[in-house]
Design a protein around this motif. Structure first.
Motif, mmCIF file in Angstrom:
data_model
loop_
_atom_site.group_PDB
_atom_site.id
_atom_site.type_symbol
_atom_site.label_atom_id
_atom_site.label_comp_id
_atom_site.label_asym_id
_atom_site.label_seq_id
_atom_site.Cartn_x
_atom_site.Cartn_y
_atom_site.Cartn_z
ATOM 1 N N GLY A 57 -24.773 -0.919 -88.724
ATOM 2 C CA GLY A 57 -25.496 -0.735 -89.977
ATOM 3 C C GLY A 57 -25.723 -2.073 -90.653
ATOM 4 N N SER A 58 -26.001 -2.055 -91.935
ATOM 5 C CA SER A 58 -26.076 -3.294 -92.717
ATOM 6 C C SER A 58 -24.744 -3.447 -93.425
ATOM 7 C CB SER A 58 -27.234 -3.237 -93.717
ATOM 8 O OG SER A 58 -27.271 -2.003 -94.408
ATOM 9 N N ARG A 59 -24.101 -4.598 -93.246
ATOM 10 C CA ARG A 59 -22.716 -4.696 -93.708
ATOM 11 C C ARG A 59 -22.281 -6.137 -93.895
ATOM 12 N NH1 ARG A 59 -24.057 -4.308 -87.982
ATOM 13 N NH2 ARG A 59 -22.384 -5.299 -86.781
ATOM 14 N N GLY A 60 -21.111 -6.303 -94.540
ATOM 15 C CA GLY A 60 -20.532 -7.626 -94.693
ATOM 16 C C GLY A 60 -19.150 -7.541 -95.306
ATOM 17 N N TRP A 61 -18.216 -8.296 -94.733
ATOM 18 C CA TRP A 61 -16.875 -8.401 -95.321
ATOM 19 C C TRP A 61 -16.947 -9.286 -96.561
ATOM 20 C CZ3 TRP A 61 -12.710 -5.562 -94.414
ATOM 21 C CH2 TRP A 61 -12.637 -4.858 -93.211
ATOM 22 N N PHE A 62 -16.266 -8.843 -97.629
ATOM 23 C CA PHE A 62 -16.368 -9.456 -98.952
ATOM 24 C C PHE A 62 -14.983 -9.890 -99.398
ATOM 25 C CE2 PHE A 62 -17.664 -9.121 -103.575
ATOM 26 C CZ PHE A 62 -18.708 -10.030 -103.494
ATOM 27 N N SER A 63 -14.849 -11.151 -99.808
ATOM 28 C CA SER A 63 -13.529 -11.715 -100.100
ATOM 29 C C SER A 63 -13.555 -12.485 -101.417
ATOM 30 C CB SER A 63 -13.111 -12.650 -98.964
ATOM 31 O OG SER A 63 -13.944 -13.792 -98.944
ATOM 32 N N SER A 64 -12.415 -13.151 -101.746
ATOM 33 C CA SER A 64 -12.280 -13.992 -102.947
ATOM 34 C C SER A 64 -12.717 -13.238 -104.194
ATOM 35 C CB SER A 64 -13.099 -15.282 -102.786
ATOM 36 O OG SER A 64 -12.712 -15.984 -101.630
ATOM 37 N N LEU A 65 -12.170 -12.061 -104.377
ATOM 38 C CA LEU A 65 -12.601 -11.157 -105.434
ATOM 39 C C LEU A 65 -12.160 -11.651 -106.809
ATOM 40 C CD1 LEU A 65 -11.567 -7.809 -103.686
ATOM 41 C CD2 LEU A 65 -13.724 -9.071 -103.463
ATOM 42 N N LYS A 66 -13.086 -11.568 -107.788
ATOM 43 C CA LYS A 66 -12.783 -11.914 -109.177
ATOM 44 C C LYS A 66 -13.431 -10.893 -110.092
ATOM 45 C CE LYS A 66 -12.455 -16.931 -108.473
ATOM 46 N NZ LYS A 66 -13.011 -18.252 -108.855
ATOM 47 N N ASP A 67 -12.762 -10.569 -111.206
ATOM 48 C CA ASP A 67 -13.347 -9.639 -112.162
ATOM 49 C C ASP A 67 -14.385 -10.351 -113.032
ATOM 50 O OD1 ASP A 67 -12.017 -11.022 -114.175
ATOM 51 O OD2 ASP A 67 -10.553 -9.444 -114.576
ATOM 52 N N HIS A 68 -14.942 -9.642 -113.992
ATOM 53 C CA HIS A 68 -16.040 -10.210 -114.785
ATOM 54 C C HIS A 68 -15.596 -11.352 -115.690
ATOM 55 C CE1 HIS A 68 -14.489 -7.109 -117.619
ATOM 56 N NE2 HIS A 68 -14.822 -7.983 -118.542
ATOM 57 N N THR A 69 -14.274 -11.518 -115.871
ATOM 58 C CA THR A 69 -13.771 -12.637 -116.671
ATOM 59 C C THR A 69 -13.418 -13.845 -115.814
ATOM 60 O OG1 THR A 69 -11.420 -12.028 -116.559
ATOM 61 C CG2 THR A 69 -12.753 -10.953 -118.260
ATOM 62 N N GLY A 70 -13.516 -13.708 -114.482
ATOM 63 C CA GLY A 70 -13.158 -14.792 -113.585
ATOM 64 C C GLY A 70 -11.735 -14.722 -113.071
ATOM 65 N N ARG A 71 -10.980 -13.689 -113.471
ATOM 66 C CA ARG A 71 -9.610 -13.537 -112.980
ATOM 67 C C ARG A 71 -9.604 -13.017 -111.544
ATOM 68 N NH1 ARG A 71 -8.454 -11.357 -118.466
ATOM 69 N NH2 ARG A 71 -9.089 -9.350 -117.601
ATOM 70 N N LYS A 72 -8.663 -13.523 -110.746
ATOM 71 C CA LYS A 72 -8.554 -13.104 -109.358
ATOM 72 C C LYS A 72 -8.206 -11.619 -109.286
ATOM 73 C CE LYS A 72 -6.227 -14.253 -105.012
ATOM 74 N NZ LYS A 72 -5.215 -15.138 -104.359
ATOM 75 N N LEU A 73 -8.866 -10.923 -108.320
ATOM 76 C CA LEU A 73 -8.644 -9.499 -108.116
ATOM 77 C C LEU A 73 -7.970 -9.267 -106.771
ATOM 78 C CD1 LEU A 73 -11.844 -7.474 -109.129
ATOM 79 C CD2 LEU A 73 -9.512 -7.028 -109.883
ATOM 80 N N GLN A 74 -6.872 -8.545 -106.737
ATOM 81 C CA GLN A 74 -6.307 -8.069 -105.485
ATOM 82 C C GLN A 74 -7.076 -6.826 -105.046
ATOM 83 O OE1 GLN A 74 -3.857 -9.783 -103.896
ATOM 84 N NE2 GLN A 74 -3.899 -11.262 -105.560
ATOM 85 N N VAL A 75 -7.147 -6.606 -103.741
ATOM 86 C CA VAL A 75 -7.909 -5.472 -103.229
ATOM 87 C C VAL A 75 -7.380 -4.153 -103.786
ATOM 88 C CG1 VAL A 75 -8.399 -4.124 -101.152
ATOM 89 C CG2 VAL A 75 -8.773 -6.574 -101.140
ATOM 90 N N LEU A 76 -6.064 -3.983 -103.840
ATOM 91 C CA LEU A 76 -5.527 -2.718 -104.339
ATOM 92 C C LEU A 76 -5.818 -2.527 -105.830
ATOM 93 C CD1 LEU A 76 -2.127 -2.319 -102.455
ATOM 94 C CD2 LEU A 76 -4.256 -1.038 -102.120
ATOM 95 N N ASP A 77 -5.852 -3.619 -106.591
ATOM 96 C CA ASP A 77 -6.259 -3.505 -107.992
ATOM 97 C C ASP A 77 -7.708 -3.039 -108.096
ATOM 98 O OD1 ASP A 77 -3.778 -4.337 -108.902
ATOM 99 O OD2 ASP A 77 -4.382 -6.442 -109.079
#
Length: 469
Positions: free
Chosen positions: A401-421
């Motif tokens: 399909g159309s896809r992509g692994w996505f990493s280095s997650l940050k919320d709208h304030t720029g804080r780092k996001l863990q995947v489970l969060d």
């Protein structure tokens, strides 16, 4: 794209000793330079204001000029009645002050304190009036950074107003969380929604002739085309032309298309490759009749000037702290150098004699490495979830399909996001399963846009073992 119009008025009190005219000229010239760089129109009121009657005349001229964003500059301290008069305009408001012209002796301007006073006076307005503050001259970093974010956010808002989203065929069966309140969406975003029956689309498709130019372009865009997809190129091209014509006729900004099951059962094809093609062209076409998904894509396109995509989240990698975005096959050259036209991964409908019928065409891709921003508008657009990250490219196994692994997650304030969060947040806010994605990092611009609109930004709900949603 229509340009935002910025208005500037200067306030002052004659008995402050600073050189008020030179301060105002410097600010006007600075904004003129920025107008060419950032792409906005500028109207500056010629006379500095010091009494209410002058402010009333200025307000009338500002309204005649159809100003979208009014900068109220305290060249010096000024009467509080002035801002209360000027802020009654329908324009968005900016309060602006500049540094003092000297650092000792008698206070020359008292500009910042005047802005502080004006901010406090804004709460006396009969309607809740939002504003953004600015400090420093137009050529200085603090002003430029805050102002450029504002211009991009307001530019998206202006170009969103009075757009039309056409929903064709309703939403996918059972996806009842994709229902919407058209009046509420119009009230917040100024966007109108029109519903068109699937039969109208089907009739228009079947009348299309001579689509060989689109067929040839589809072939050019893909490195390979499997035999089943080859046989569906003409209906795929007919769909492209039909949706173009609907957009032109309806003057629409986006289409929310019922992509299954009727394309399979009534037209013996899937529309995925056609939808990816149109999004690449600059149209906005969302899957499964998702109106708020289409609106999310349209907002991202206007903020970024890039085409957006719609994805599901289908897999998590807790070890690498990333997630897999995926959809059936709406591949785009804007997001991948390599497209492959194939049959859909999921067959159907069932034929008593032939069994499960294979369907095509889809446009497969893996998203190239790039920064990206994710948006989901929910609850009729009253709330928004925004986060950012990085696509990794073709470095890990992934699904057709159309896809992509996505990493280095940050919320709208720029804080780092863990995947489970992130997962806990999606679940506990009960977000719909579609996420609009666009190239580049635009969270700060989206945040400002939603603040002007009064759209609530959803906060992260941290993961815990006893999370109950």
């Amino acid at each position: 794209m229509v340009k935002v119009k910025v208005g500037l008025v200067g306030l002052m009190q004659p008995n402050f000793r600073g050189d008020k005219e030179s301060v105002y000229r410097r600010c006007v010239e600075g904004l003129k330079e920025l107008s060419e760089e950032l792409g906005f129109e500028l109207f500056s009121y010629s006379k500095l204001l010091s009494d209410v009657n002058e402010a009333k005349k200025a307000k009338e001229e500002i309204e005649n000029q159809a100003v979208d964003f009014l900068l109220i500059l305290n060249v010096s301290f000024a009467s509080g009645y002035l801002v209360q008069t000027l802020a009654q305009t329908d324009a968005f408001i900016g309060l602006w002050s500049v540094p003092e012209q000297s650092d000792s002796g008698p206070l020359p301007q008292n500009s910042f304190c005047a802005m502080n006073l004006n901010a406090s006076l804004m709460k006396l307005m009969t309607t809740h009036k939002k504003f953004k503050w600015f400090y420093g001259y137009a050529e200085e970093k603090l002003f430029r950074e805050r102002f450029s974010t504002t211009i991009r956010a307001l530019n998206a808002l202006k170009n969103l107003k009075d757009k039309r989203i056409v929903q064709i065929g309703g939403h996918a069966p059972g996806f009842d969380s994709l229902a919407y309140d058209a009046e509420k969406i119009r009230e917040i975003f100024g966007v109108h929604i029109k519903e068109v029956p699937f039969e109208t689309l089907k009739d228009l498709m079947q009348k299309q002739k001579d689509v060989e130019d689109i067929v040839a372009d589809l072939k050019r865009r893909h490195e390979s085309i499997d035999p089943l997809s080859e046989r569906t190129l003409v209906p795929a091209a007919s769909l492209i032309r039909t949706l173009r014509e609907i957009c032109e006729t309806e003057k629409c900004g986006a289409i929310a298309l019922l992509c299954w099951p009727k394309f399979r059962s009534e037209l013996s094809m899937v529309p995925c490759a056609s939808m990816g093609y149109l999004n690449d062209e600059g149209f906005v076409v969302a899957c499964e009749g998702d109106v708020l998904g289409a609106l999310s894509m349209l907002v991202l396109k206007l903020i970024s000037n890039h085409p957006a995509m719609l994805f599901d989240v289908v897999s998590l990698d807790l070890k690498d702290e990333n997630l897999l975005f995926w959809h059936c096959g709406v591949g785009m050259k804007s997001y991948s150098n390599r497209l492959f036209m194939k049959k859909h991964f999921n067959p159907g409908p069932y034929d008593p004699e032939k069994g499960w019928l294979e369907m095509a065409p889809v446009s497969e891709m893996v998203v190239d490495p790039m920064p990206a921003t994710v948006l989901r508008l929910t609850e009729n657009g009253t709330k928004a979830f925004v986060f950012e990250g990085e696509f990794l490219g073709d470095v890990k196994p992934s699904f057709d399909g159309s896809r992509g692994w996505f990493s280095s997650l940050k919320d709208h304030t720029g804080r780092k996001l863990q995947v489970l969060d992130l997962v806990n947040t999606l679940m506990c806010h009960r977000l719909e399963h579609h996420f609009a994605v666009v190239r580049g990092h635009w969270a700060k611009h989206l945040v400002e846009m939603f603040q002007w609109l009064g759209v609530e930004l959803l906060e992260t709900v941290p993961y815990s073992e006893n999370s109950v949603c």
